[in-house]
Design an enzyme around this catalytic site. Structure first.
Site: not given
Ligand SMILES: NC(=O)c1ccc[n+]([C@@H]2O[C@H](COP(=O)([O-])OP(=O)(O)OC[C@H]3O[C@@H](n4cnc5c(N)ncnc54)[C@H](O)[C@@H]3O)[C@@H](O)[C@H]2O)c1
Length: 318
Positions: A126-128, A150, A154
């Protein structure tokens, strides 16, 4: 034939990615490993559950013995690692689950992937991790400066990935993306929370003065970029993914309210999030020039369709 492990495939972005992957006719096997935490929605995978190339395993990515036997059984060639605790507000309440999943979980995956000689490990980040960028844009080599638990978890995971690349020549690629929006996002996240408040005729709560800026990318554009990187990205590299169009939280809320035909007066400004980063912004020239990716969906078009999607899904049940 590739054997792909996708972690977190029952969450928001992971499920869009799996759908994108399974839309092709190619032969591969993909296993979705997800613990099905509160953030997941098992219905996200309904549309491709019967595909013979797809399998699901409910597992904690930090559970070393289960993850090792998973690798033993499946002989994965690639890993696309989405699973994470992903909500900043929750990390401020308690960082422990973030350390468990985002740091220990990533370490467990790295160890297993290395032991079983995986050819490509894509770390979805992530950009964060760069912290606040009041002006300008972060480059792929900008030092990390995370400002909330968070982001720190990451950043730690990214550093572990880089350390494996450097120490063991482990084949990793890190992607760092800006804020995503799209269907199937959890109700606690910014855009779905505004839509929920509108549908429930409740005030739309915005942190501080609402002038914090984020770059919003449609989840379909993000998944297309990840797929390109999985196929053609250079090992040991970092790629930024984003729309290069920052917009304030206040403006996002105004646009959603207008699409929902609500008045701006519905916004209420509440005490700011602790340590709230003012602005995130990424330079995405590298993925554009090296891999030819650029976003296809403008925020104006994307947000209109996404608001309609949530209205259709939630109007009757909220
Ligand atoms: N949402 C955003 O805007 C964004 C932006 C940039 C990067 N990201 C990154 O993308 C990825 C997905 O983000 P998202 O928004 O889909 O998240 P989300 O919270 O919607 O989904 C996360 C998933 O991970 C699973 N999970 C959590 N802990 C777990 C564990 N210990 N073992 C197995 N599964 C587990 C959860 O059940 C869930 O299905 C993350 O790594 C996040 O850091 C998200």
């Amino acid at each position: 034939m590739e054997k792909i492990l996708v972690t977190g495939g029952s969450g928001f972005i992971g499920s869009h990615y799996l759908k994108r992957l399974l839309q092709t006719d190619e032969m591969f096997e993909v296993v979705n490993v997800d613990l099905l935490t509160y953030a997941s929605n098992p219905a996200n995978t309904n549309s491709f559950e019967k595909d013979k190339r797809y399998a699901f395993r409910k597992l904690d990515i930090a559970d070393t013995s289960s993850i090792i036997s998973l690798f033993e059984n499946h002989h994965f060639t690639q890993v696309v690692h989405f699973a994470a605790e992903s909500h900043v507000d929750r990390s401020i309440q308690s960082a422990e689950p973030f350390i468990h999943t985002n740091i220990a979980g990533t370490y467990t995956l790295l160890q297993s992937a290395r032991k079983f000689q995986v050819k490509r490990f894509i770390q979805i980040s992530t950009d964060e991790v760069y912290g606040s960028f009041p002006v300008g844009r972060a480059e792929e080599n900008t030092p990390l400066n995370p400002q909330n638990p968070y982001a720190a978890s990451k950043a730690s995971a990214d550093l572990l990935c880089q350390s494996f690349a450097n120490t063991y020549d482990f084949p990793v690629i890190i992607t760092r993306c800006t804020n995503n929006y799209g269907p199937h996002q959890h109700r606690e996240k910014f855009i779905p929370s505004i839509i929920t408040a509108c549908l429930q005729n409740k005030p739309v709560a915005i942190y501080g003065d609402g002038l914090q800026e984020r770059d919003w990318l449609h989840v379909a554009d993000h998944c297309e970029a990840i797929e390109l990187i999985r196929r053609k990205g250079k090992l040991q590299e970092i790629y930024h993914i984003g729309a290069e169009c920052t917009i304030s939280n206040r403006e996002v809320a105004n646009r959603v309210l207008s699409l929902m035909k609500r008045d701006k007066e519905q916004i209420t400004y509440v005490a700011d999030r602790l340590g709230h980063d003012v602005r995130y912004s990424l330079n995405t020239a590298k993925i554009q020039t090296e891999l030819g990716w650029k976003p296809k969906i403008s925020f104006t078009d994307g947000i209109e369709k996404v608001v309609d999607w949530y209205k259709n899904q939630w109007e009757s049940c909220l």
